[in-house]
Motif scaffolding. Structure first.
Motif, PDB file in Angstrom:
ATOM      1  N   HIS A 277       0.817  -1.213   0.000  1.00 34.44           N
ATOM      2  CA  HIS A 277       0.000   0.000   0.000  1.00 34.44           C
ATOM      3  C   HIS A 277       0.854   1.268   0.000  1.00 34.44           C
ATOM      4  O   HIS A 277       1.750   1.429   0.821  1.00 34.44           O
ATOM      5  N   THR A 280      -2.252   7.102  -2.687  1.00 34.15           N
ATOM      6  CA  THR A 280      -2.824   7.087  -4.033  1.00 34.15           C
ATOM      7  C   THR A 280      -2.007   8.004  -4.948  1.00 34.15           C
ATOM      8  O   THR A 280      -1.758   9.160  -4.626  1.00 34.15           O
ATOM      9  N   ASN A 298      -7.679  12.332  -4.855  1.00 33.57           N
ATOM     10  CA  ASN A 298      -8.494  12.910  -3.772  1.00 33.57           C
ATOM     11  C   ASN A 298      -8.328  14.416  -3.607  1.00 33.57           C
ATOM     12  O   ASN A 298      -8.647  14.974  -2.558  1.00 33.57           O
ATOM     13  N   GLU A 342      -1.454  11.692  -3.235  1.00 40.13           N
ATOM     14  CA  GLU A 342      -2.298  12.241  -2.177  1.00 40.13           C
ATOM     15  C   GLU A 342      -1.451  12.654  -0.975  1.00 40.13           C
ATOM     16  O   GLU A 342      -0.423  12.056  -0.668  1.00 40.13           O
ATOM     17  N   ILE A 344      -0.993  12.974   2.957  1.00 42.52           N
ATOM     18  CA  ILE A 344      -1.481  12.329   4.179  1.00 42.52           C
ATOM     19  C   ILE A 344      -1.384  13.345   5.318  1.00 42.52           C
ATOM     20  O   ILE A 344      -0.370  13.449   6.022  1.00 42.52           O
ATOM     21  N   ARG A 415       2.515   6.918   8.551  1.00 41.21           N
ATOM     22  CA  ARG A 415       1.339   6.390   9.241  1.00 41.21           C
ATOM     23  C   ARG A 415       0.108   7.184   8.822  1.00 41.21           C
ATOM     24  O   ARG A 415       0.118   8.411   8.851  1.00 41.21           O
ATOM     25  N   SER A 416      -0.934   6.476   8.452  1.00 40.56           N
ATOM     26  CA  SER A 416      -2.166   7.123   7.992  1.00 40.56           C
ATOM     27  C   SER A 416      -3.368   6.484   8.659  1.00 40.56           C
ATOM     28  O   SER A 416      -3.249   5.471   9.361  1.00 40.56           O
ATOM     29  N   ASN A 417      -4.523   7.076   8.426  1.00 38.73           N
ATOM     30  CA  ASN A 417      -5.764   6.502   8.967  1.00 38.73           C
ATOM     31  C   ASN A 417      -6.076   5.147   8.339  1.00 38.73           C
ATOM     32  O   ASN A 417      -6.874   4.378   8.870  1.00 38.73           O
ATOM     33  N   LYS A 418      -5.457   4.863   7.200  1.00 38.47           N
ATOM     34  CA  LYS A 418      -5.659   3.579   6.511  1.00 38.47           C
ATOM     35  C   LYS A 418      -4.613   2.554   6.913  1.00 38.47           C
ATOM     36  O   LYS A 418      -4.572   1.457   6.369  1.00 38.47           O
ATOM     37  N   GLY A 419      -3.715   2.930   7.847  1.00 34.59           N
ATOM     38  CA  GLY A 419      -2.622   2.042   8.220  1.00 34.59           C
ATOM     39  C   GLY A 419      -1.319   2.541   7.624  1.00 34.59           C
ATOM     40  O   GLY A 419      -1.282   3.586   6.964  1.00 34.59           O
ATOM     41  N   LEU A 421       1.661   3.311   5.166  1.00 34.42           N
ATOM     42  CA  LEU A 421       1.785   3.419   3.710  1.00 34.42           C
ATOM     43  C   LEU A 421       3.257   3.582   3.351  1.00 34.42           C
ATOM     44  O   LEU A 421       4.005   4.271   4.045  1.00 34.42           O
TER      45      LEU A 421
END
Length: 457
Positions: A277, A280, A298, A342, A344, A415-419, A421
Motif C-alpha cells: 500500500h 494514491t 483525492n 495524495e 497524508i 502512518r495514515s488513517n488507513k494504516g 503506507l
C-alpha cells in the motif's frame, strides 16, 4: 591556591588512562562542562563483591574503529546530563586516574556515545580546578604525541588483515556514511578500498573483460563491492556494477535493484502489483486531463514530485486545486515527468525510516519535519528520534526491500488513517541520522551481511 601555582593547559591535550588501558586519547578542554566525558559503547553493569562496576568499550582514536579497548571502572554515580543538542539523558559516571604530562590524579567521567563528535573525550572543569588555567589559543601545552608515537602506542592493538577485499564504490570519501563503512570493514579485519565511480573505466571483451581505475590499475581482486552511487551517476555506476558482477564479484546491491529503486514510477507500479500500500498516486503525460488527475488522488492538498527527486528535493506541496493545476501544467510544459500523490495530512509531517539489511530491519527512526515544512527531512533541518515500529510496519519494510531485491535499503513509511503506507525505498540510505538517533552500529551490520553472504568466518 594562587593563580601563579596553576599550570597552563591548552584547548586540546592528550590524556593517558593506565588503569583503563588507554595509552592516549585526545581531549577537548571544556571549562563549560562540569564533569569530564569519554566515548563509550556496549556499556554493561557488573557486580564485584558489594561494588557496582561498569564494563565498556572505547574507540579512542577518531575515525578509527579498528581499535576497540575493553575497559572496566567502578561506578560512582548516575547523572542527568544535557547534551550539546539540548537533550537530557541519564549517564553512568565512573572514576579513573588520568595522566597529563607528569601529573596523575583521579577524575570522574560520564560515559557517552561521542562517535559523531570531533573529540572522543572532554576534560571538564572539575578536573581543571586548582590544577590548571586554560589558554584557549594554544594546544598541547601539557602533553603532545606525534602520529608516529600514537601509532607506536597502539601497535599492540592493531588487528592483522586477513579478511576480505572490499571496494566501496561511491563519489565522496569524506561523507559520514562512507567513512563509517570503511571504519567498520577495517575494524573487522578487512581490506577496503574507496573507488570513485567516475574514475573507474571498463574493457568489454569476451576473453578478458576488465575494470580499470585511474592510472591503469586493474580492479580484478575484489571479493565484494558496496555501491553508494549518487543519483547523478546512476547510469554509469550501474554499468560498473554489471561489469563487477560479470567478473564474479559480489555486489551488495545489484545494478538492476538500484535502477528499479531510482525509478519512482516503475517502483510504484511494482509495489501496487505486489499489494504494497502506497499513497494514491497518479501519472499522466497530457495536460488535458489535469483536473481529473487531481481528482483521482483525492484533490488538494496533494504532493507533486519529480521522478528523479532525492533527499526531499523536487517535492512540492500544492495546497489548492488551482495551485496544483498550475504546478502540474508548468512541469508538463517543459517535458518533465512527475508523480502526483495524495497528501497524508494526519501524519503531521512525520515519517519512519526503516533500515533493512539482508531481510532484517536493523534500525528504525522517526523523522519530524521542521516547523513550516510538510515533509520530514533531516538534510533540511528535520529532527530524528528512535522509534519502536509495529509488526505491520516491519512487514511492510521487509516486503518493499524484497520486491526491489535490495540487500540494503532505507524504507520510508508514513502512518495514515488507513494504516502504514510506503513512501519510497532508497538503495543508498545514509547512516548518519539513523546511527545517531538509534545508537546502532549499522555500518558494522552491513559488513557482517557481506561476510555471511560470502560465508566468510
Amino acid at each position: 591556591m594562587d593563580i601563579k601555582d596553576l599550570k597552563v593547559i591548552g584547548s586540546e591535550e592528550w590524556c593517558v588512562f593506565n588503569e583503563l588501558g588507554v595509552p592516549g586519547i585526545k581531549a577537548r578542554v571544556d571549562s563549560g562542562a562540569k564533569t569530564s566525558s569519554i566515548q563509550a559503547s556496549n556499556i554493561k553493569l557488573i557486580v564485584r563483591g558489594t561494588q557496582e562496576w561498569v564494563k565498556f568499550e572505547i574507540n579512542p582514536l577518531q575515525e578509527n574503529r579498528s581499535i576497540s579497548l575493553q575497559c572496566q571502572a567502578p561506578l560512582v554515580d548516575r547523572r542527568m546530563v544535557k547534551s550539546s543538542s539540548g537533550i537530557s539523558e541519564e549517564r553512568l559516571v565512573v572514576k579513573s586516574a588520568v595522566t597529563l604530562g607528569d601529573s596523575t590524579f583521579d577524575i570522574e567521567l560520564t560515559l557517552a556515545n561521542r562517535d559523531t563528535m570531533e573529540y572522543r573525550m572532554l576534560l571538564g572543569r572539575e578536573a581543571l580546578n586548582n590544577r590548571y588555567i586554560v589558554n584557549s589559543a594554544e594546544n598541547f601545552l601539557i602533553q603532545d604525541f606525534t602520529e608516529e608515537e600514537i601509532e607506536q602506542r597502539y601497535a599492540p592493538f592493531y588487528k592483522e588483515k586477513t579478511g576480505l577485499r572490499i571496494g566501496l564504490l561511491a563519489s565522496n570519501k569524506e561523507l559520514y556514511s562512507n567513512k563509517r563503512i570503511m571504519e567498520a570493514a577495517k575494524a573487522r579485519g578487512h581490506d577496503i578500498t574507496f573507488l570513485n565511480v567516475e574514475l573507474a573505466y571498463m574493457k568489454l571483451d569476451a576473453l578478458s573483460p576488465e575494470i580499470r581505475y585511474r592510472g591503469g590499475n586493474i580492479l580484478n581482486a575484489f571479493d565484494a563491492i558496496i555501491p553508494r552511487i549518487k543519483p547523478s551517476v546512476t547510469f554509469y555506476g550501474c554499468a560498473l556494477l554489471r561489469q563487477f558482477d560479470a567478473l564474479g564479484v559480489y555486489c551488495q546491491n545489484s545494478a538492476e535493484a538500484i535502477k528499479q529503486s531510482r525509478d519512482k514510477l516503475f517502483s510504484s507500479q511494482l509495489f501496487s502489483k505486489h499489494d504494497i500500500h502506497i499513497p494514491t498516486t497518479g501519472f499522466a503525460k497530457s495536460p488535458m486531463d489535469t483536473k481529473d488527475l487531481i481528482k483521482m488522488v483525492n484533490g488538494a492538498p496533494l504532493i507533486i514530485k519529480l521522478l528523479e527527486s532525492t533527499q526531499g528535493k523536487g517535492v512540492v506541496l500544492a495546497e489548492t486545486n488551482k495551485a496544483a493545476e498550475s504546478v502540474i501544467n508548468a512541469f508538463k510544459s517543459v517535458q518533465t515527468n512527475i508523480l502526483v500523490q495524495e497528501f497524508i495530512k494526519e501524519a503531521g509531517g512525520q515519517d519512519i525510516r526503516c533500515f533493512v539489511v539482508n531481510g532484517k530491519v536493523v534500525a528504525a527512526m522517526q523523522r519530524q519535519a521542521q516547523k513550516g515544512e510538510f515533509r520530514a527531512n533531516i538534510h533540511q533541518g528535520g529532527k530524528a528520534s528512535i522509534i519502536k515500529i509495529t509488526a505491520e510496519e516491519r512487514k511492510l519494510a521487509l516486503k518493499a526491500a524484497k520486491v526491489l531485491n535490495l540487500a540494503v535499503a532505507g524504507v520510508d513509511i508514513i502512518r495514515s488513517n488507513k494504516g502504514p503506507l510506503l513512501l519510497e525505498v532508497n538503495s543508498s540510505p545514509g547512516l548518519e541520522g539513523i546511527e545517531n538517533a538509534t545508537g546502532k552500529d549499522i555500518a558494522n551490520q552491513m559488513i557482517q551481511a557481506i561476510e555471511k553472504k560470502l560465508k566468510f568466518s
